[in-house]
Write an enzyme that holds these catalytic residues in place. Sequence first.
Site, PDB file in Angstrom:
ATOM      1  CG  LEU A  16      -1.982  -1.100   1.274  1.00 36.28           C
ATOM      2  CD1 LEU A  16      -2.786  -1.011   2.558  1.00 36.28           C
ATOM      3  CD2 LEU A  16      -2.917  -1.019   0.071  1.00 36.28           C
ATOM      4  N   GLY A  17       2.154   1.100   0.171  1.00 33.31           N
ATOM      5  CA  GLY A  17       3.031   2.269   0.178  1.00 33.31           C
ATOM      6  C   GLY A  17       4.240   2.031   1.054  1.00 33.31           C
ATOM      7  N   GLY A  19       7.431   4.303   3.221  1.00 31.78           N
ATOM      8  CA  GLY A  19       7.968   5.565   3.679  1.00 31.78           C
ATOM      9  C   GLY A  19       9.424   5.435   4.049  1.00 31.78           C
ATOM     10  N   GLY A  20       9.917   6.425   4.772  1.00 26.96           N
ATOM     11  CA  GLY A  20      11.327   6.449   5.112  1.00 26.96           C
ATOM     12  C   GLY A  20      11.741   5.340   6.053  1.00 26.96           C
ATOM     13  CB  ALA A  22       7.508   1.491   8.357  1.00 29.32           C
ATOM     14  CB  VAL A  24       1.583   0.409   4.867  1.00 30.50           C
ATOM     15  CG1 VAL A  24       0.196  -0.046   5.312  1.00 30.50           C
ATOM     16  CG2 VAL A  24       2.164   1.405   5.884  1.00 30.50           C
ATOM     17  CE  LYS A  39       4.202   3.030   9.504  1.00 27.50           C
ATOM     18  NZ  LYS A  39       3.684   4.358   9.911  1.00 27.50           N
ATOM     19  CG  ASP A 131       3.683  14.200   9.488  1.00 25.14           C
ATOM     20  OD1 ASP A 131       3.636  15.297   8.901  1.00 25.14           O
ATOM     21  OD2 ASP A 131       4.051  13.150   8.939  1.00 25.14           O
TER      22      ASP A 131
END
Length: 605
Positions: A16-17, A19-20, A22, A24, A39, A131
């Site tokens: 699903l994506g 990031g820096g 982790a 998901v 995650k 955030d």
Amino acid sequence: MTGMVLGGRYRLEASLGSGGMAEVWRAVDERLGRKVAVKLLHPRALPPERERFLLEVRALSRLFHPGIVQVLDLGEVEGRPYFVMELVEGGTFDRLGPFEEGPEGERILEAAIQVMEALAHLHAQGILHRDLTPKNILLTKEGHPKVMDFGLAYLLQESRHLTRTGYTLGTPTYMAPEQAKGLPLTPRADLYSLGAVLYRTLTGKPPFEGENDQAILFQHVYEPPKPPQALNPTIPSGVAEAVLSLLAKHPEERPSHPSLFKSPLQEFQALRLATPRAGSSRSGHYPMAPDPRRLSLKGKVDLGGEAAWPGEMVYAHGRVYLGAGRGLVEVDLLSGTVRRENLPEEVTAPPVVRGGVYVAAWDGRVRRLKAQALEWSADTGAEITAAPLVLGERVFVASRDGSLYAFERDRLLYRFQAGGHLSASPTFHRGLLFLASEDGFLYALDPDTGALRYKVKTSPVHAPVAAYRGVLFIPTWEGEVYAFDPLSRETLWNTAVEGEIWGGLALDEERVYVAAWDGVLRALDQATGEEVWSLEVGKVTAGLSYAAGHVYVATEEGRFLAVDQRGQVVFEATGLGAVQVPPLPLAQEILVANLAGKLFRFGVG
């Protein structure tokens, strides 16, 4: 990693994506047979990132609120920690926008209330999010918001050794001024971020834009944002004021009570009732109605003039307004008294109530009345049968000479000439004005200048164009309904019915309701245009109305029906005489006005 099973039960299906620190995954909990999100910390994560990841787990695990994503499990695979949470698949928060005067606007305000309540719960637990962005507020398929992604969360009592300046952590577009300056944070920093998220959702743009992060942060600290109405004139003043209060530069000036948007929501619901077809998106979707199964006739009122197509009732401050013959009628629902404002010519368009009352007549003039006196009037020089569209200080009037006139008070700003008579009001949707003409074209205009953006072929149109969730639904006089995407400029589907369509459509979450001169009420699937059900009701000139799970239809034969979403009649009244204006659903009653000028009040109790 697709197909990998974590903890003996969570099978990874698709990424699903990432990031820096982790990634998901969408996964299936094979033990319970449900979809979840996992995650998983990157294998290259540094010790501080690992600590922040575990901090996120601790933050989420102590939160139990319907507006916050729920942690379901925690585990580790090959030295990489992961946690399992509920899967939220409705998209990011800003997909609710931009603000529209139909049910979309109401949905944004309801979601804002829910996020405010979620943040209040978060802050009561001593946690700052730090955030908050549209991507960190996801929507369920039903449109309910869920705050998530607590990777930068700050536990006030437990993580002081992890604090770093907001200047290096967070998203600049949505960052509070004190966070941009690296100052100590309070829960009101999250409220500022929510204000920025709402500004983006309402207008389609963030409060500040720049060539780089430094330019954006400078504006957060020193520059005031533009009024939201400057970008989207449909935003009510109460909503704009609430958002700007969250964007106050000083934290102590930001309101923290979760009910901040409850009053603007109520004001907006009242505003919708004061505009024909329940708002400038012309969806026929009204905010409230009583249980139709308990309706009975509670009274009649003589309007003193004919209530004919394409008239429509609107409601404001306990009073109903309707053009009847050569006059504007005002009915006080509490006392039942009727007051008429006689005009030189027949009132041939629905009124609009915005501070004063805007009314257009056959003599080509649009008038603004206030406190029972003429404040100003503007002359188009041609007959008018369409309700004025009021956006802030501007009034847009479609006339029978094929022109759209844009006025600021009585000053003409511009005139756009279409190729045929304009019988239907313009529709404002996704920042454009849409005109459906009797020459068989749909015109898309820039509302500020009147410049033609594009036009597409349809067929002659007499009824307002409905709009919902980025799609225009166009009812044609020849008996076709088109679903049109105004961004891609593609026709998504078209469905033919038997007989001319004179009155406006009504929309709910999934269906388009249409009634034509063939005497049949139809429910069409919004996504495909396929007929879901149909019901014989009688010849229909009036537009349809939808509220609280029911469609309201009145016919030329004098029938008034309430029909549920399965196509079942749950209430019927007959013998009312021919009806040519849409029923008006209110909180405690439904109003029906017949052609002869009699107002029927159906209530409960």
